[in-house]
Design a protein around this motif. Structure first.
Motif, PDB file in Angstrom:
ATOM      1  N   UNK A 111      33.015 -78.696  46.636  1.00 47.50           N
ATOM      2  CA  UNK A 111      33.374 -79.900  45.880  1.00 47.50           C
ATOM      3  C   UNK A 111      34.013 -80.943  46.789  1.00 47.50           C
ATOM      4  N   UNK A 112      34.805 -80.494  47.756  1.00 48.17           N
ATOM      5  CA  UNK A 112      35.392 -81.429  48.711  1.00 48.17           C
ATOM      6  C   UNK A 112      34.325 -82.055  49.600  1.00 48.17           C
ATOM      7  N   UNK A 113      33.267 -81.290  49.890  1.00 42.99           N
ATOM      8  CA  UNK A 113      32.201 -81.771  50.765  1.00 42.99           C
ATOM      9  C   UNK A 113      31.103 -82.507  50.005  1.00 42.99           C
ATOM     10  N   UNK A 114      31.168 -82.499  48.691  1.00 46.77           N
ATOM     11  CA  UNK A 114      30.141 -83.179  47.899  1.00 46.77           C
ATOM     12  C   UNK A 114      28.793 -82.507  47.989  1.00 46.77           C
ATOM     13  N   UNK A 115      28.784 -81.167  47.939  1.00 49.31           N
ATOM     14  CA  UNK A 115      27.532 -80.429  48.019  1.00 49.31           C
ATOM     15  C   UNK A 115      27.601 -79.217  47.105  1.00 49.31           C
ATOM     16  N   UNK A 116      26.608 -78.339  47.181  1.00 50.48           N
ATOM     17  CA  UNK A 116      26.562 -77.166  46.311  1.00 50.48           C
ATOM     18  C   UNK A 116      27.321 -75.998  46.933  1.00 50.48           C
ATOM     19  N   UNK A 117      27.703 -75.052  46.094  1.00 45.21           N
ATOM     20  CA  UNK A 117      28.399 -73.859  46.592  1.00 45.21           C
ATOM     21  C   UNK A 117      27.484 -73.069  47.521  1.00 45.21           C
ATOM     22  N   UNK A 118      26.193 -73.021  47.201  1.00 37.96           N
ATOM     23  CA  UNK A 118      25.241 -72.285  48.029  1.00 37.96           C
ATOM     24  C   UNK A 118      25.182 -72.858  49.451  1.00 37.96           C
ATOM     25  N   UNK A 119      25.186 -74.197  49.534  1.00 37.34           N
ATOM     26  CA  UNK A 119      25.151 -74.836  50.853  1.00 37.34           C
ATOM     27  C   UNK A 119      26.423 -74.536  51.635  1.00 37.34           C
ATOM     28  N   UNK A 120      27.567 -74.633  50.968  1.00 38.67           N
ATOM     29  CA  UNK A 120      28.838 -74.334  51.636  1.00 38.67           C
ATOM     30  C   UNK A 120      28.854 -72.896  52.144  1.00 38.67           C
ATOM     31  N   UNK A 121      28.377 -71.966  51.329  1.00 38.63           N
ATOM     32  CA  UNK A 121      28.352 -70.558  51.729  1.00 38.63           C
ATOM     33  C   UNK A 121      27.430 -70.348  52.918  1.00 38.63           C
ATOM     34  N   UNK A 122      26.288 -71.051  52.923  1.00 33.58           N
ATOM     35  CA  UNK A 122      25.344 -70.925  54.033  1.00 33.58           C
ATOM     36  C   UNK A 122      25.969 -71.419  55.344  1.00 33.58           C
ATOM     37  N   UNK A 123      26.647 -72.551  55.294  1.00 28.20           N
ATOM     38  CA  UNK A 123      27.271 -73.108  56.496  1.00 28.20           C
ATOM     39  C   UNK A 123      28.379 -72.187  56.996  1.00 28.20           C
ATOM     40  N   UNK A 124      29.211 -71.693  56.090  1.00 20.70           N
ATOM     41  CA  UNK A 124      30.313 -70.794  56.467  1.00 20.70           C
ATOM     42  C   UNK A 124      29.757 -69.512  57.078  1.00 20.70           C
ATOM     43  N   UNK A 125      28.678 -68.986  56.504  1.00 26.43           N
ATOM     44  CA  UNK A 125      28.059 -67.769  57.031  1.00 26.43           C
ATOM     45  C   UNK A 125      27.526 -68.002  58.445  1.00 26.43           C
ATOM     46  N   UNK A 126      26.872 -69.145  58.679  1.00 22.42           N
ATOM     47  CA  UNK A 126      26.336 -69.453  60.010  1.00 22.42           C
ATOM     48  C   UNK A 126      27.457 -69.605  61.032  1.00 22.42           C
ATOM     49  N   UNK A 127      28.547 -70.262  60.645  1.00 23.86           N
ATOM     50  CA  UNK A 127      29.678 -70.432  61.555  1.00 23.86           C
ATOM     51  C   UNK A 127      30.357 -69.096  61.844  1.00 23.86           C
ATOM     52  N   UNK A 128      30.367 -68.207  60.863  1.00 22.09           N
ATOM     53  CA  UNK A 128      30.940 -66.879  61.067  1.00 22.09           C
ATOM     54  C   UNK A 128      30.119 -66.084  62.075  1.00 22.09           C
ATOM     55  N   UNK A 129      28.789 -66.173  61.971  1.00 20.42           N
ATOM     56  CA  UNK A 129      27.913 -65.470  62.909  1.00 20.42           C
ATOM     57  C   UNK A 129      28.093 -65.989  64.331  1.00 20.42           C
ATOM     58  N   UNK A 130      28.403 -67.282  64.452  1.00 21.11           N
ATOM     59  CA  UNK A 130      28.603 -67.890  65.772  1.00 21.11           C
ATOM     60  C   UNK A 130      30.014 -67.684  66.306  1.00 21.11           C
ATOM     61  N   UNK A 131      30.885 -67.058  65.499  1.00 14.99           N
ATOM     62  CA  UNK A 131      32.240 -66.791  65.952  1.00 14.99           C
ATOM     63  C   UNK A 131      33.204 -67.954  65.798  1.00 14.99           C
TER      64      UNK A 131
END
Length: 218
Positions: free
Chosen positions: A170-190
């Motif tokens: 909601x802070x980013x103005x996008x969907x929860x699915x998109x936020x989860x995808x970005x967080x997951x990718x950043x987690x994989x990259x450390x």
């Protein structure tokens, strides 16, 4: 904010404030309501939000103790947004009249208030810029960076606590699915490390990722 006050002045402020508690989901102030108090958040989390007539919500920001809000209504103005408790919260309320007297007696308090409002304005302008010119991935990363940096400034480490993926979306103005995808990718990259329900952010690496994203977009 009150660092320049003497112990005697601090005692007067302490005598003037009133401690209040709100349960999760409660409205602390309502947008358009006549301002009567300035608030110091001492525990818990709250969000600044605006609701449209059809029920849509625009989240302007999240507050994590220690924080303050309600200064936008000073000078006889109305509050600029709703403030809703995200968790059970405790805060101290200082009447606008008492705050006005304090500001007149101690200009340093006014300077601190102006600095706080300026910071909020910078964050709002940056968020509008992101919503207008940046893609959803960039916006999610920017929210993570802003929250982690604010957390580091207040408690000394960049650990995001109490924000769900929906809150970040909601802070980013996008969907929860998109936020989860970005967080997951950043987690994989450390760049992000999960600590239970909290997120530990590598701030410098996240800044690098954001800079690289801007360069690619250009």
């Amino acid at each position: 904010m009150f660092g320049a006050l003497t112990e005697a002045d601090m005692a007067l402020v302490a005598a003037a404030v009133r401690v209040r508690k709100y349960a999760r989901g409660a409205f602390v102030i309502l947008r358009g309501e006549q301002a009567t108090c300035f608030y110091l958040l001492t525990s818990g989390r709250a969000k600044l939000t605006i609701a449209s007539p059809d029920g849509k919500e625009l989240v302007l920001g999240h507050l994590c103790a220690p924080a303050h809000f309600g200064e936008g209504g000073l000078g006889g103005h109305a509050y600029l947004s709703d403030v809703v408790a995200v968790t059970d919260i405790e805060l101290m309320a200082l009447g606008t009249r008492e705050l006005g007297e304090l500001v007149r007696a101690h200009p340093a308090v006014a300077v601190a208030l102006i600095d706080g409002l300026s910071q909020q304005l910078r964050e709002t302008v940056g968020r509008l810029e992101d919503l207008t010119f940046r893609d959803a991935t960039h916006r999610v990363m920017r929210v993570l960076l802003n929250v982690a940096t604010a957390r580091f400034d207040s408690v000394g480490f960049p650990l995001i606590q109490g924000l769900t993926h929906y809150d970040i979306a909601t802070l980013a103005g996008t969907s929860r699915e998109t936020a989860s995808r970005v967080i997951s990718a950043l987690s994989k990259d450390g760049v992000i490390e999960s600590k239970g329900r909290s997120l530990l952010i590598d701030v410098e690496r996240l800044k690098t990722e954001l800079g690289a994203g801007v360069a690619r977009a250009s």
